[in-house]
Design an enzyme around this catalytic site. Sequence first.
Site, PDB file in Angstrom:
ATOM      1  N   ARG A 156      83.970  -5.119  72.685  1.00  0.00           N
ATOM      2  CA  ARG A 156      83.381  -3.916  72.073  1.00  0.00           C
ATOM      3  C   ARG A 156      81.923  -4.139  71.646  1.00  0.00           C
ATOM      4  NH1 ARG A 156      88.298  -4.441  69.683  1.00  0.00           N
ATOM      5  NH2 ARG A 156      89.760  -2.717  69.757  1.00  0.00           N
ATOM      6  N   ARG A 178      85.243 -13.243  80.743  1.00  0.00           N
ATOM      7  CA  ARG A 178      86.408 -13.733  81.491  1.00  0.00           C
ATOM      8  C   ARG A 178      86.893 -12.668  82.472  1.00  0.00           C
ATOM      9  NH1 ARG A 178      90.444 -16.313  77.258  1.00  0.00           N
ATOM     10  NH2 ARG A 178      89.956 -14.310  76.375  1.00  0.00           N
ATOM     11  N   THR A 179      86.951 -11.410  81.995  1.00  0.00           N
ATOM     12  CA  THR A 179      87.394 -10.308  82.844  1.00  0.00           C
ATOM     13  C   THR A 179      86.248  -9.316  83.004  1.00  0.00           C
ATOM     14  OG1 THR A 179      89.459 -10.553  81.626  1.00  0.00           O
ATOM     15  CG2 THR A 179      89.306  -8.676  83.139  1.00  0.00           C
ATOM     16  N   ILE A 237      75.655 -14.244  67.555  1.00  0.00           N
ATOM     17  CA  ILE A 237      76.320 -13.500  66.471  1.00  0.00           C
ATOM     18  C   ILE A 237      77.835 -13.637  66.623  1.00  0.00           C
ATOM     19  CG2 ILE A 237      74.497 -11.822  65.978  1.00  0.00           C
ATOM     20  CD1 ILE A 237      76.080  -9.827  67.778  1.00  0.00           C
ATOM     21  N   ALA A 238      78.268 -14.651  67.399  1.00  0.00           N
ATOM     22  CA  ALA A 238      79.707 -14.798  67.674  1.00  0.00           C
ATOM     23  C   ALA A 238      80.368 -15.621  66.570  1.00  0.00           C
ATOM     24  CB  ALA A 238      79.903 -15.431  69.037  1.00  0.00           C
ATOM     25  N   ARG A 239      80.382 -16.911  66.723  1.00  0.00           N
ATOM     26  CA  ARG A 239      80.947 -17.831  65.739  1.00  0.00           C
ATOM     27  C   ARG A 239      80.210 -19.152  65.865  1.00  0.00           C
ATOM     28  NH1 ARG A 239      82.960 -14.595  63.037  1.00  0.00           N
ATOM     29  NH2 ARG A 239      85.112 -14.310  62.391  1.00  0.00           N
ATOM     30  N   GLU A 268      79.276 -23.824  58.906  1.00  0.00           N
ATOM     31  CA  GLU A 268      78.664 -22.987  57.872  1.00  0.00           C
ATOM     32  C   GLU A 268      79.545 -22.941  56.614  1.00  0.00           C
ATOM     33  OE1 GLU A 268      78.597 -19.342  60.366  1.00  0.00           O
ATOM     34  OE2 GLU A 268      79.954 -18.440  58.896  1.00  0.00           O
ATOM     35  N   HIS A 286      75.387 -15.241  58.190  1.00  0.00           N
ATOM     36  CA  HIS A 286      76.612 -14.572  58.657  1.00  0.00           C
ATOM     37  C   HIS A 286      76.727 -13.157  58.048  1.00  0.00           C
ATOM     38  CE1 HIS A 286      80.881 -15.482  60.312  1.00  0.00           C
ATOM     39  NE2 HIS A 286      80.600 -14.197  60.437  1.00  0.00           N
ATOM     40  N   ILE A 287      75.731 -12.341  58.368  1.00  0.00           N
ATOM     41  CA  ILE A 287      75.676 -11.000  57.778  1.00  0.00           C
ATOM     42  C   ILE A 287      75.660  -9.895  58.835  1.00  0.00           C
ATOM     43  CG2 ILE A 287      74.572 -11.711  55.619  1.00  0.00           C
ATOM     44  CD1 ILE A 287      71.870 -10.728  56.844  1.00  0.00           C
TER      45      ILE A 287
HETATM   46  C1  DGY Z   1      83.970 -10.875  61.620  1.00  0.00           C
HETATM   47  O1  DGY Z   1      84.422  -9.782  61.299  1.00  0.00           O
HETATM   48  O2  DGY Z   1      84.555 -11.636  62.396  1.00  0.00           O
HETATM   49  C2  DGY Z   1      82.665 -11.258  61.014  1.00  0.00           C
HETATM   50  O3  DGY Z   1      82.130 -12.378  61.620  1.00  0.00           O
HETATM   51  C3  DGY Z   1      82.823 -11.473  59.516  1.00  0.00           C
HETATM   52  O4  DGY Z   1      83.628 -12.616  59.312  1.00  0.00           O
END
Ligand code: DGY
Length: 331
Positions: A156, A178-179, A237-239, A268, A286-287
Amino acid sequence: MTASILVCRRIFPDVVARLRDRFEVEANDADDVWSRDELIRRLQGKDGVFVTGTQAIDAALLDACPKLRAVCSLAVGYNNIDVAACTAHGVAVTNAPGVLTETTADFGFTLLMAAARRVSESEAFLRRGEWTKWSVDLFAGSDVHGATLGILGMGRIGQAIARRGAHGFAMPVIYHNRTPLPADVAAAIGARYVSREALLREADHVVVVVPYSAESHHLVGAAELALMKPTATLVNIARGGVVDDAALAAALREGRIAAAGLDVFEGEPAVHPDLLACRNVVLTPHIASASVPTRRAMASLAAENLICLLDPAAGRLAPTLLNPEALTRRL
Ligand code: DGY
């Protein structure tokens, strides 16, 4: 009997009040970061827990908290929760997809533009009092409009970023996932599927939006950074852990890529010291989903999930249940 729940971090008071209307609630109004032992201690006798993306919920914790039936997170990412272990223990798990998509995509674009146009770096220069004259090449960066946008991960949020790039900034959009998307969806967004290698080689700006898992650990490391253009920017902005932060810092320091924008970090809230030392990286804590309305919507969705799972009077299904099979395990 009224169910008992634990709210692990401070959330909006009206959302806690809504939960108190239905449950016995222990809430962490002080917003302390509890140790794992403290979390297990507080979970004794609790039926449900309201978590964020930071509390680790695994088999050992579930063994130690046998009454627990529902783990509801306000985050969309749920790599902190062992869903298979929850299912095996008959514990329902929910996350919060959808409500944060556009806000997070906005922020992906914010970091992309800030990195490409050197916003943090030039502001720090100005604040240090070093701006004494205008120059033709002063903090000249790269263009965003018309540049090729590469998106790694096309869920999304990836699609929302692609729409911004294609329709707002006239960017050719390439993606890897992946898909692949259904052809009509890709066409509507204006996105072309390519291999990961082609994406890294061709994109002027790469945005990483894949969930964290064992397979996506260090998806972008030294070898991948070496494929990118020296003028390219990278946004994560993933992880934390999807990008190898040490390898990225080396690439930024050595000018092997031009700039980066990072909202998430390995380990983090600690940030790799080599990244802190780089000028050409925009760093945020992480905002990406942190607009007030969106954080409220995330908390409300987690509360709604708890109510649907633990209050029989609710009479409706939890809207974003990840493991419906857990519900039959308890019967
Ligand atoms: C999420 O919703 O995964 C954001 O990174 C906040 O943790």
